[in-house]
Design an enzyme around this catalytic site. Structure first.
Site: not given
Ligand code: CMC
Length: 424
Positions: A263, A302, A358
């Site tokens: 987070h 995101h 971020d």
């Molecule tokens: N780099 C590479 N691949 C990614 C990334 C990434 N940053 N984010 C998602 N993917 C891929 C993931 O591997 C999956 O691929 P596949 O369908 O082949 O398995 C697909 O994209 C969907 O990912 P998900 O994990 O189901 O997506 P989610 O909506 O659950 O996750 C997230 C969102 C923010 C946790 C994720 O994108 C992530 O881990 N990003 C990096 C950490 C980050 O920057 N976090 C800050 C978020 S903004 C904070 C705020 O708003 O307060």
């Protein structure tokens, strides 16, 4: 025509039509037909936990509005203190209301001497400033016993002012302690952000005057982080607040949620990733390794924004202004190359992965001199306004105590076995 869904209980053939109201269907209606059948929704992926009028977020179209005002307009023309008022009161203040608001907050920036001398000074020398902040916010409830009167409008207002005003003081105190520097008292001749920078960086000068460009940049970053509807920490605030705990205890819980790397820690992860990549030449190989499943591109993707994060666009502009004063963050070129390659790559395009807020905020904070450990603390200061706005809204809605159900997957009933008979 009213939009609705019809549910059929295939066990009995009974049907129930439930209207779709503002994109949601009422679980209370659902329960009329299916008592004892729960929605299984860990992490609330498809559950609206409340009805809120504070922040509007449309992830598909990259829209973020506080009380109806687009984040772009607020970041351009408003200030964090005004945005905090807006979030809490629902309307922008008149000039007179804003003067009172600013004066009240300015005169509550001081913390009780015992918070600093006895409480904060008691931490281990290498305590993490966010751990100190979580504890210090909780400790404030023991200093303001009237905080328990959560339905007394005067008391509620006083705690809101105190929390918004004291967060920068506690945050700077935690930093000064963690680097062995003496505490700097608030300077009430300075505005909110300038005062925070003074408490962070003042050394021996009688009056610290921060660079106005950096003050404005911090103000913009604070506005961008002031609220983001039902994120993990805001949900913690509402859940703890629903038990009618005092606002300091609820806010400490929200801070604790923000402490987690999923987070409040993403911008720190970005800096660590860029540092690890080390050079622009190493970017293509790094992107390839991410595509092969070795880690993630930090600061990309995101849960809600699937087009672009509007905050990321604003922040990129702010970064240029900050670097003109501080000198360019050496990691910037690596970040730009990474963004360029990822935005042109089908892996990221097909998964709708764009830079989030971020990706650049850490670069700005680092260029301004903040250590990585302070990044979640810098997030907590402005998010306090959002947490409190949700706390007030939740109390005004006379919400029931948050108490989800579960789907039980454990053992059937069995009998106790004395220890010497076990394992036979
Ligand atoms: N780099 C590479 N691949 C990614 C990334 C990434 N940053 N984010 C998602 N993917 C891929 C993931 O591997 C999956 O691929 P596949 O369908 O082949 O398995 C697909 O994209 C969907 O990912 P998900 O994990 O189901 O997506 P989610 O909506 O659950 O996750 C997230 C969102 C923010 C946790 C994720 O994108 C992530 O881990 N990003 C990096 C950490 C980050 O920057 N976090 C800050 C978020 S903004 C904070 C705020 O708003 O307060």
């Amino acid at each position: 025509m009213t939009e609705s869904i019809t549910i059929t209980d295939n066990r009995s053939g009974n049907q129930l039509e439930i209207p779709i109201v503002r994109g949601g269907v009422s679980a209370a209606e659902w329960q009329k037909l299916l008592p004892g059948v729960w929605f299984y929704d860990p992490a609330f992926m498809a559950t609206a936990a409340c009805d809120s009028a504070i922040t509007y977020l449309d992830g598909e179209n990259g829209i973020l509005r506080y009380r109806g005002y687009p984040i772009e307009e607020l970041a351009e023309r408003s200030t964090y203190l005004e945005v905090a008022y807006l979030l809490l009161h629902g309307e922008l203040p008149t000039a007179e209301q804003f003067d009172t608001w600013r004066r009240d907050i300015t005169y509550h920036t001081f913390i009780h001497e015992n918070v600093r001398k006895r409480f904060l000074d008691g931490f281990h020398y290498d305590a993490h400033p966010m751990g100190m902040l979580v504890s210090a916010v909780a400790a404030l409830s023991t200093f303001y016993l009237d905080a328990k009167d959560i339905f007394d409008p005067d008391s509620r207002h006083k705690q809101i002012i105190r929390l918004i005003a004291k967060m920068p003081t506690l945050a700077a105190a935690a930093h000064r302690f963690s680097v062995g520097m003496p505490f700097v008292y608030p300077d009430n001749t300075l505005d909110f952000c300038a005062n925070f920078l003074s408490m962070m960086w003042k050394v021996a000068e009688p009056h610290f005057e921060p660079d106005p460009v950096l003050v404005r940049a911090l103000d913009i970053l604070f506005m961008l982080h002031a609220d983001h509807e039902q994120n993990c920490s805001t949900t913690a605030m509402r859940v703890v607040g629903s038990s009618h705990a005092d606002p300091y205890s609820a806010c400490a819980a929200a801070c604790a949620a923000l402490y987690g790397p999923r987070h409040g820690g993403a911008n720190e992860a970005v800096i660590r990733m860029l540092t690890e990549i080390g050079s622009v030449d190493a970017v293509p190989a790094f992107v390839e390794s991410v595509k092969q499943g070795h880690g993630r591109l930090q600061g990309f993707g995101h849960r809600v924004y699937k087009n672009y994060d509007p905050r990321a666009k604003i922040i990129k502009r702010t970064a240029d202004e900050v670097f003109a004063v501080t000198g360019k963050n050496p990691l910037l070129d690596i970040a730009l190359k990474l963004e360029e390659i990822a935005l042109a790559d089908d892996y990221f395009i097909s998964r709708k992965l764009y830079p989030n807020v971020d990706f650049y905020s850490g670069l700005i904070y680092q260029a301004m001199g903040f250590p990585l450990e302070m990044f979640p603390v810098l997030f907590a200061i402005p998010r306090t306004a959002g947490w409190l706005a949700h706390w007030v809204e939740m109390l005004d809605q006379d919400s029931k105590i948050a108490r989800p159900r579960q789907v039980y997957g454990g053992s059937e009933q069995r009998s106790y076995v004395p220890v010497h008979e076990r394992g036979r």
